[in-house]
Design a protein around this motif. Structure first.
Motif, PDB file in Angstrom:
ATOM      1  N   LEU A  12       0.812  -1.206   0.000  1.00 44.07           N
ATOM      2  CA  LEU A  12       0.000   0.000   0.000  1.00 44.07           C
ATOM      3  C   LEU A  12       0.849   1.260   0.000  1.00 44.07           C
ATOM      4  O   LEU A  12       0.678   2.132  -0.850  1.00 44.07           O
ATOM      5  CB  LEU A  12      -0.926   0.002   1.223  1.00 44.07           C
ATOM      6  N   CYS A  16       2.288   4.054  -3.047  1.00 47.04           N
ATOM      7  CA  CYS A  16       1.604   5.316  -2.752  1.00 47.04           C
ATOM      8  C   CYS A  16       2.623   6.447  -2.604  1.00 47.04           C
ATOM      9  O   CYS A  16       2.460   7.520  -3.183  1.00 47.04           O
ATOM     10  CB  CYS A  16       0.765   5.157  -1.484  1.00 47.04           C
ATOM     11  N   SER A 109      -1.278  -2.629  -4.610  1.00 46.88           N
ATOM     12  CA  SER A 109      -2.639  -2.355  -4.177  1.00 46.88           C
ATOM     13  C   SER A 109      -3.273  -1.288  -5.063  1.00 46.88           C
ATOM     14  O   SER A 109      -2.655  -0.264  -5.357  1.00 46.88           O
ATOM     15  CB  SER A 109      -2.638  -1.889  -2.718  1.00 46.88           C
ATOM     16  N   ARG A 110      -4.508  -1.548  -5.501  1.00 48.32           N
ATOM     17  CA  ARG A 110      -5.205  -0.567  -6.338  1.00 48.32           C
ATOM     18  C   ARG A 110      -5.508   0.698  -5.536  1.00 48.32           C
ATOM     19  O   ARG A 110      -5.543   1.790  -6.089  1.00 48.32           O
ATOM     20  CB  ARG A 110      -6.507  -1.169  -6.884  1.00 48.32           C
ATOM     21  N   ALA A 111      -5.721   0.512  -4.227  1.00 46.79           N
ATOM     22  CA  ALA A 111      -5.974   1.682  -3.380  1.00 46.79           C
ATOM     23  C   ALA A 111      -4.762   2.604  -3.353  1.00 46.79           C
ATOM     24  O   ALA A 111      -4.900   3.828  -3.277  1.00 46.79           O
ATOM     25  CB  ALA A 111      -6.338   1.236  -1.969  1.00 46.79           C
ATOM     26  N   SER A 112      -3.553   2.033  -3.423  1.00 46.47           N
ATOM     27  CA  SER A 112      -2.343   2.848  -3.357  1.00 46.47           C
ATOM     28  C   SER A 112      -2.207   3.750  -4.579  1.00 46.47           C
ATOM     29  O   SER A 112      -1.644   4.838  -4.491  1.00 46.47           O
ATOM     30  CB  SER A 112      -1.111   1.954  -3.240  1.00 46.47           C
ATOM     31  N   LEU A 115      -4.709   6.568  -3.928  1.00 51.20           N
ATOM     32  CA  LEU A 115      -4.277   7.335  -2.767  1.00 51.20           C
ATOM     33  C   LEU A 115      -3.025   8.146  -3.060  1.00 51.20           C
ATOM     34  O   LEU A 115      -2.905   9.299  -2.630  1.00 51.20           O
ATOM     35  CB  LEU A 115      -4.035   6.395  -1.583  1.00 51.20           C
ATOM     36  N   PHE A 257     -12.963   9.169  -2.639  1.00 57.14           N
ATOM     37  CA  PHE A 257     -11.868   8.208  -2.571  1.00 57.14           C
ATOM     38  C   PHE A 257     -12.337   6.811  -2.967  1.00 57.14           C
ATOM     39  O   PHE A 257     -11.645   6.095  -3.702  1.00 57.14           O
ATOM     40  CB  PHE A 257     -11.269   8.180  -1.169  1.00 57.14           C
ATOM     41  N   LEU A 258     -13.513   6.421  -2.511  1.00 55.67           N
ATOM     42  CA  LEU A 258     -14.048   5.112  -2.872  1.00 55.67           C
ATOM     43  C   LEU A 258     -14.322   5.019  -4.371  1.00 55.67           C
ATOM     44  O   LEU A 258     -14.045   3.992  -5.004  1.00 55.67           O
ATOM     45  CB  LEU A 258     -15.330   4.836  -2.080  1.00 55.67           C
ATOM     46  N   MET A 261     -10.966   4.535  -6.115  1.00 56.05           N
ATOM     47  CA  MET A 261     -10.496   3.153  -6.042  1.00 56.05           C
ATOM     48  C   MET A 261     -11.277   2.252  -6.985  1.00 56.05           C
ATOM     49  O   MET A 261     -10.714   1.373  -7.643  1.00 56.05           O
ATOM     50  CB  MET A 261     -10.609   2.640  -4.612  1.00 56.05           C
ATOM     51  N   ARG A 265      -9.733  -0.041 -10.027  1.00 52.16           N
ATOM     52  CA  ARG A 265      -9.928  -1.496 -10.056  1.00 52.16           C
ATOM     53  C   ARG A 265     -10.611  -1.939 -11.343  1.00 52.16           C
ATOM     54  O   ARG A 265     -10.255  -2.981 -11.909  1.00 52.16           O
ATOM     55  CB  ARG A 265     -10.751  -1.909  -8.844  1.00 52.16           C
TER      56      ARG A 265
END
Length: 273
Positions: A12, A16, A109-112, A115, A257-258, A261, A265
């Motif tokens: 993550l 990021c 991580s896709r969130a990274s 973010l 943010f959601l 993400m 994805r």
């Protein structure tokens, strides 16, 4: 169990932080962006604020408040918006250069990914807003340590939300021309119809309803509250609960943010097929 936790942390925060640093380096190499993000709101604030300095009167607030002072928080939000949005144009350039595709297929991580880009834009936006905040003395704004700390925290939250909004819009754009069109048609009205430059109380009923559903309105409200936190003088704010402003702004930031993400994805799944 411990190795898997370490892997998750690296997965993550390492990508990021890499994307965050890339945004910082890109900004230092393109310093002309300061003119658009910082210069435009500054000129607008000085010209319009100076022109309306003597004629502006706001009921229920200290009669000594000038338009230069009233519009100062709005100018800060404008800087946060412009900087965050302009920073997200890099997503379009990254897609054209092939960098974005390389990131999407990387085992991270896709969130990274979301973010890192959002934090990079947020850092630049808050940094430029802090420079502008030093000009508050020109509008006779006196802030103590508590107000400065609250203002910094509020700017960070608002900048994160606006950066997420810019990410969601830029991710679907194929050209910078389309991105600027969306900015002019959607983002600029969101800023203007937020109580940043004129009080909601004197507006038409239909316009006040639009302000109430505009998430930027609540960011402006929080910033006004933070700047006058340790001041005994009354200050202008949105009619309603301060708690509601916090809830709406936090929900806005989390939602953006959601959605960011989810967009990453979806594209990553399509690229890997």
């Amino acid at each position: 169990m411990q190795p898997s936790q370490d892997t998750a942390i690296v997965g993550l925060w390492q990508p990021c932080s890499t994307l965050w640093r890339r945004e910082m380096v890109r900004f230092l190499r393109q310093r002309s962006r300061i003119i658009g993000a910082l210069g435009t709101p500054l000129v607008f604030w000085l010209l319009v604020g100076g022109g309306l300095k003597q004629s502006f009167k706001l009921p229920g607030v200290d009669s000594r408040m000038t338009y230069l002072e009233y519009s100062f928080p709005g100018a800060i939000v404008a800087i946060l918006l412009f900087t965050a949005i302009f920073s997200m144009i890099s997503i379009i350039d990254d897609r054209k250069d092939g960098f974005l595709q390389a990131v999407l297929v990387a085992p991270v991580s896709r969130a990274s990914i979301a973010l890192g880009k959002i934090l990079g834009a947020m850092t630049l936006a808050v940094g430029q807003a802090l420079v502008f905040l030093a000009l508050g003395r020109l509008a006779d704004i006196r802030m103590g340590a508590l107000s400065i700390a609250a203002t910094f925290a509020t700017m960070t939250l608002v900048a994160f939300a606006l950066s997420g909004l810019g990410f969601v819009i830029a991710w679907r754009m194929e050209s910078t021309q389309g991105f600027h069109a969306i900015m002019n048609l959607v983002l600029m009205p969101m800023l203007v119809i937020s109580g940043a430059f004129f009080p909601p109380g004197g507006s038409a009923t239909w316009l006040r309803w639009i302000m109430l559903v505009n998430p930027v309105t609540y960011g402006v409200t929080l910033l006004r509250w933070a700047m006058y936190l340790d001041s005994p003088a009354p200050h202008p704010s949105l009619d309603g609960s301060l708690a509601a402003a916090w809830v709406v702004t936090i929900l806005f930031a989390c939602t953006m943010f959601l959605l960011s993400m989810l967009a990453v994805r979806q594209d990553a799944a399509r690229v890997l097929q």
